[in-house]
Design a protein around this motif. Structure first.
Motif, PDB file in Angstrom:
ATOM      1  N   PRO A 156       0.829  -1.211   0.000  1.00  0.00           N
ATOM      2  CA  PRO A 156       0.000   0.000   0.000  1.00  0.00           C
ATOM      3  C   PRO A 156       0.858   1.254   0.000  1.00  0.00           C
ATOM      4  O   PRO A 156       1.986   1.250   0.509  1.00  0.00           O
ATOM      5  N   PRO A 157       0.345   2.324  -0.585  1.00  0.00           N
ATOM      6  CA  PRO A 157       1.073   3.589  -0.511  1.00  0.00           C
ATOM      7  C   PRO A 157       1.092   4.119   0.912  1.00  0.00           C
ATOM      8  O   PRO A 157       0.370   3.617   1.785  1.00  0.00           O
ATOM      9  N   VAL A 158       1.892   5.121   1.137  1.00  0.00           N
ATOM     10  CA  VAL A 158       1.878   5.830   2.416  1.00  0.00           C
ATOM     11  C   VAL A 158       0.796   6.904   2.311  1.00  0.00           C
ATOM     12  O   VAL A 158       0.922   7.848   1.530  1.00  0.00           O
ATOM     13  N   TYR A 159      -0.263   6.733   3.063  1.00  0.00           N
ATOM     14  CA  TYR A 159      -1.373   7.679   3.026  1.00  0.00           C
ATOM     15  C   TYR A 159      -1.112   8.820   4.009  1.00  0.00           C
ATOM     16  O   TYR A 159      -1.471   8.750   5.186  1.00  0.00           O
ATOM     17  N   PHE A 160      -0.470   9.864   3.504  1.00  0.00           N
ATOM     18  CA  PHE A 160      -0.264  11.067   4.311  1.00  0.00           C
ATOM     19  C   PHE A 160      -1.113  12.224   3.774  1.00  0.00           C
ATOM     20  O   PHE A 160      -0.828  13.391   4.032  1.00  0.00           O
ATOM     21  N   ASP A 161      -2.163  11.869   3.053  1.00  0.00           N
ATOM     22  CA  ASP A 161      -3.116  12.864   2.554  1.00  0.00           C
ATOM     23  C   ASP A 161      -4.338  12.957   3.456  1.00  0.00           C
ATOM     24  O   ASP A 161      -5.385  13.468   3.063  1.00  0.00           O
ATOM     25  N   ASN A 162      -4.225  12.505   4.688  1.00  0.00           N
ATOM     26  CA  ASN A 162      -5.367  12.363   5.598  1.00  0.00           C
ATOM     27  C   ASN A 162      -6.130  13.650   5.915  1.00  0.00           C
ATOM     28  O   ASN A 162      -7.351  13.596   6.113  1.00  0.00           O
ATOM     29  N   PRO A 163      -5.491  14.829   5.981  1.00  0.00           N
ATOM     30  CA  PRO A 163      -6.282  16.034   6.270  1.00  0.00           C
ATOM     31  C   PRO A 163      -7.358  16.319   5.222  1.00  0.00           C
ATOM     32  O   PRO A 163      -8.342  17.003   5.508  1.00  0.00           O
ATOM     33  N   ALA A 164      -7.171  15.791   4.014  1.00  0.00           N
ATOM     34  CA  ALA A 164      -8.172  15.979   2.957  1.00  0.00           C
ATOM     35  C   ALA A 164      -9.246  14.900   2.993  1.00  0.00           C
ATOM     36  O   ALA A 164     -10.279  15.037   2.338  1.00  0.00           O
ATOM     37  N   GLY A 165      -9.023  13.839   3.747  1.00  0.00           N
ATOM     38  CA  GLY A 165      -9.971  12.741   3.826  1.00  0.00           C
ATOM     39  C   GLY A 165      -9.255  11.469   4.226  1.00  0.00           C
ATOM     40  O   GLY A 165      -8.242  11.105   3.626  1.00  0.00           O
ATOM     41  N   THR A 166      -9.796  10.794   5.236  1.00  0.00           N
ATOM     42  CA  THR A 166      -9.136   9.604   5.769  1.00  0.00           C
ATOM     43  C   THR A 166      -9.623   8.335   5.080  1.00  0.00           C
ATOM     44  O   THR A 166     -10.616   8.332   4.347  1.00  0.00           O
ATOM     45  N   ALA A 223       4.745  11.401  -4.700  1.00  0.00           N
ATOM     46  CA  ALA A 223       3.745  10.516  -5.308  1.00  0.00           C
ATOM     47  C   ALA A 223       4.413   9.435  -6.157  1.00  0.00           C
ATOM     48  O   ALA A 223       3.984   8.273  -6.156  1.00  0.00           O
ATOM     49  N   LYS A 224       5.473   9.807  -6.882  1.00  0.00           N
ATOM     50  CA  LYS A 224       6.186   8.822  -7.695  1.00  0.00           C
ATOM     51  C   LYS A 224       6.866   7.764  -6.837  1.00  0.00           C
ATOM     52  O   LYS A 224       7.210   6.686  -7.340  1.00  0.00           O
ATOM     53  N   ARG A 225       7.045   8.065  -5.573  1.00  0.00           N
ATOM     54  CA  ARG A 225       7.665   7.121  -4.641  1.00  0.00           C
ATOM     55  C   ARG A 225       6.615   6.452  -3.741  1.00  0.00           C
ATOM     56  O   ARG A 225       6.956   5.855  -2.734  1.00  0.00           O
ATOM     57  N   GLY A 226       5.345   6.584  -4.111  1.00  0.00           N
ATOM     58  CA  GLY A 226       4.286   5.898  -3.365  1.00  0.00           C
ATOM     59  C   GLY A 226       3.904   6.565  -2.069  1.00  0.00           C
ATOM     60  O   GLY A 226       3.375   5.908  -1.169  1.00  0.00           O
ATOM     61  N   ILE A 227       4.150   7.860  -1.965  1.00  0.00           N
ATOM     62  CA  ILE A 227       3.807   8.615  -0.755  1.00  0.00           C
ATOM     63  C   ILE A 227       2.829   9.704  -1.164  1.00  0.00           C
ATOM     64  O   ILE A 227       3.160  10.578  -1.966  1.00  0.00           O
ATOM     65  N   TRP A 228       1.634   9.655  -0.626  1.00  0.00           N
ATOM     66  CA  TRP A 228       0.564  10.543  -1.051  1.00  0.00           C
ATOM     67  C   TRP A 228       0.470  11.735  -0.110  1.00  0.00           C
ATOM     68  O   TRP A 228       0.252  11.577   1.103  1.00  0.00           O
ATOM     69  N   ALA A 229       0.594  12.914  -0.674  1.00  0.00           N
ATOM     70  CA  ALA A 229       0.518  14.145   0.111  1.00  0.00           C
ATOM     71  C   ALA A 229      -0.003  15.254  -0.792  1.00  0.00           C
ATOM     72  O   ALA A 229       0.078  15.168  -2.021  1.00  0.00           O
ATOM     73  N   GLU A 254       6.509   4.250   7.971  1.00  0.00           N
ATOM     74  CA  GLU A 254       6.050   5.153   6.925  1.00  0.00           C
ATOM     75  C   GLU A 254       6.635   6.552   7.096  1.00  0.00           C
ATOM     76  O   GLU A 254       6.953   7.228   6.120  1.00  0.00           O
ATOM     77  N   VAL A 255       6.775   6.985   8.343  1.00  0.00           N
ATOM     78  CA  VAL A 255       7.418   8.275   8.602  1.00  0.00           C
ATOM     79  C   VAL A 255       8.865   8.230   8.103  1.00  0.00           C
ATOM     80  O   VAL A 255       9.326   9.157   7.412  1.00  0.00           O
ATOM     81  N   GLU A 256       9.580   7.170   8.438  1.00  0.00           N
ATOM     82  CA  GLU A 256      10.992   7.071   8.025  1.00  0.00           C
ATOM     83  C   GLU A 256      11.108   6.965   6.509  1.00  0.00           C
ATOM     84  O   GLU A 256      12.019   7.555   5.902  1.00  0.00           O
ATOM     85  N   ARG A 257      10.200   6.250   5.891  1.00  0.00           N
ATOM     86  CA  ARG A 257      10.216   6.140   4.425  1.00  0.00           C
ATOM     87  C   ARG A 257      10.004   7.516   3.780  1.00  0.00           C
ATOM     88  O   ARG A 257      10.668   7.857   2.804  1.00  0.00           O
ATOM     89  N   THR A 258       9.114   8.290   4.363  1.00  0.00           N
ATOM     90  CA  THR A 258       8.832   9.624   3.833  1.00  0.00           C
ATOM     91  C   THR A 258      10.031  10.545   4.017  1.00  0.00           C
ATOM     92  O   THR A 258      10.404  11.301   3.101  1.00  0.00           O
ATOM     93  N   LEU A 259      10.639  10.499   5.179  1.00  0.00           N
ATOM     94  CA  LEU A 259      11.818  11.335   5.422  1.00  0.00           C
ATOM     95  C   LEU A 259      12.974  10.952   4.498  1.00  0.00           C
ATOM     96  O   LEU A 259      13.696  11.827   3.998  1.00  0.00           O
TER      97      LEU A 259
END
Length: 430
Positions: A27-37, A364-370, A405-410
């Protein structure tokens, strides 16, 4: 680097409840949560079951209509319990928070006259700004702007007091910013406004996914939130004091009910989404039980929030620490670990030389949604003197996210902004 020790929290059980996390191999890293969980399976099942068995209008003598009535009541009662309302009659449910605010602002406006004053903040989402600006334009009201403090990142009572007068009729503010994540002391701000004789309208859309409000303790008159921001279906939820809702004139068709809350709920209820709304509260109740809490539905949900707030705070602390270590990055919000209680895990940042949209595309190209941009936080963007077309990169965590997921994003951000990258061409980050 600080050691970030996670508290006990059933993260694997939680993630197993969400198909978007449990049914995908990677699954992608869903860090787009403020727009919808994301939505748990039990909410999906409740919506599907209601669509199969209760897609009927209310008030009939037949079983399908009676089932729909039960779902309608269950959804309203679930939100009354969750928000601490005195009765389900204080809960109005509609398409969205913005639609609810546009509707109720027209009714509230009938209490005002030309020359009256309303106070809006430079911290709010447009859903709690534009409806009041339109009302002020239509009625000849005076708008006063309340900034947030650039040091505390919060709206301070000392900045509100000078704006209040005997002509103040409304304070519209948010409980938490959808850009900076800052959490305001709503009770203190509302008490000042109420002392001046003003109504207090609170946008809690960004608060409710992370902190559980108690409307009885907040002193406000109206509080609005969006269930798709706290693991539920696409609905807006409004709590209002019953005496206020009963006094206001609703904008409705002639044959609609005069009873609360139906007088403010135009059209046929979305019974399938109301079923999902009740199931959302049931999910949070389950999480309370899974984290060792018992008692009433409200008590279990309170326990769930206490548990996942402690978990989210550790993730947020590590995310902020990692962002601050990246060259050229500025976090637009509270960064002091000791002040985490004054923010939710919505963390926005800018880079000195790279477009926010380029960074979001690179993630996004790295599977992290923001998300990138102003995200409808126009006033905060202006107060922070940001380019409105650029805004910020917004990373928003939820209780189903993980430290991995935090470490992957960083790591991805370090790759994107840690070198000699300059300019605003998204291709640079490809």
């Amino acid at each position: 680097m600080t050691v970030h020790t996670l508290p006990a929290f059933p993260i694997d059980q939680v993630r197993s409840r969400f198909p978007a996390l449990s049914k995908l191999e990677n699954p992608p890293v869903y860090f787009d949560n403020p727009a919808g969980t994301l939505v748990p399976q039990q909410v999906i099942d409740a919506v599907a079951d209601a669509m199969a068995t209760a897609t009927h209008n209310l008030g009939g003598f037949f079983d399908g209509s009676k089932r729909a009535e039960r779902l309608w009541l269950d959804g309203h009662q679930a939100m009354a319990d969750m928000l601490g309302a005195a009765s389900h009659r204080e809960i109005v449910i509609a398409q969205s928070m913005t639609a609810l605010t546009l509707h109720l602002s027209r009714s509230i406006g009938r209490l005002f006259k030309p020359g009256d004053e309303i106070i809006l903040t430079q911290m709010d989402h447009e859903g709690n700004v534009s409806p009041w600006l339109l009302l002020a334009r239509d009625l000849g009201l005076t708008v006063k702007w309340l900034p947030f403090n650039r040091k505390s990142w919060r709206i301070e009572p000392a900045d509100l007091e000078p704006l209040l007068s005997e002509r103040t009729k409304l304070l519209a503010l948010n409980a938490s910013s959808n850009m900076t994540g800052s959490v305001n002391d709503v009770a203190a701000l509302a008490a000042l406004a109420k002392k001046a004789g003003a109504l207090v309208y609170v946008d809690a859309v960004q608060l409710v996914p992370h902190r559980l409000p108690d409307v009885q303790a907040l002193v406000c008159d109206v509080l609005v939130c969006s269930s798709y921001k706290f693991f539920g279906p696409h609905l807006g939820v409004l709590w209002g004091r019953e005496e206020l809702l009963a006094m206001l004139e609703p904008y409705k068709v002639r044959c609609a009910t005069e009873e609360l809350p139906g007088r403010f709920e135009a059209g046929t209820p979305q019974t399938e989404l109301l079923a999902g709304l009740a199931a959302t509260a049931s999910y949070l109740e389950w999480l309370g039980e899974a984290t060792g809490h018992a008692g009433s539905r409200r008590r279990k949900i309170e326990g769930a929030y206490r548990s996942f707030t402690a978990y989210e705070d550790v993730l947020t602390s590590r995310l902020i620490e990692g962002l601050l270590a990246l060259p050229g990055v500025t976090v637009q919000g509270i960064t002091d670990p000791a002040a985490l209680r004054h923010r939710v895990p919505t963390v926005s940042f800018t880079h000195a030389g790279i477009s926010t949209h380029a960074i979001a595309e690179g993630l996004a190209k790295r599977g992290i949604w923001a998300w990138s941009g102003h995200n409808y936080a126009l006033e905060p963007s202006r107060l922070l003197e940001l380019d409105e077309s650029e805004g910020v990169v917004r990373l928003g965590l939820a209780h189903y996210n993980t430290m991995d997921e935090v470490e992957r994003t960083l790591a991805a951000l370090s790759e994107l902004v840690g070198g000699e990258l300059v300019g605003r061409d998204a291709a640079v980050l490809a």
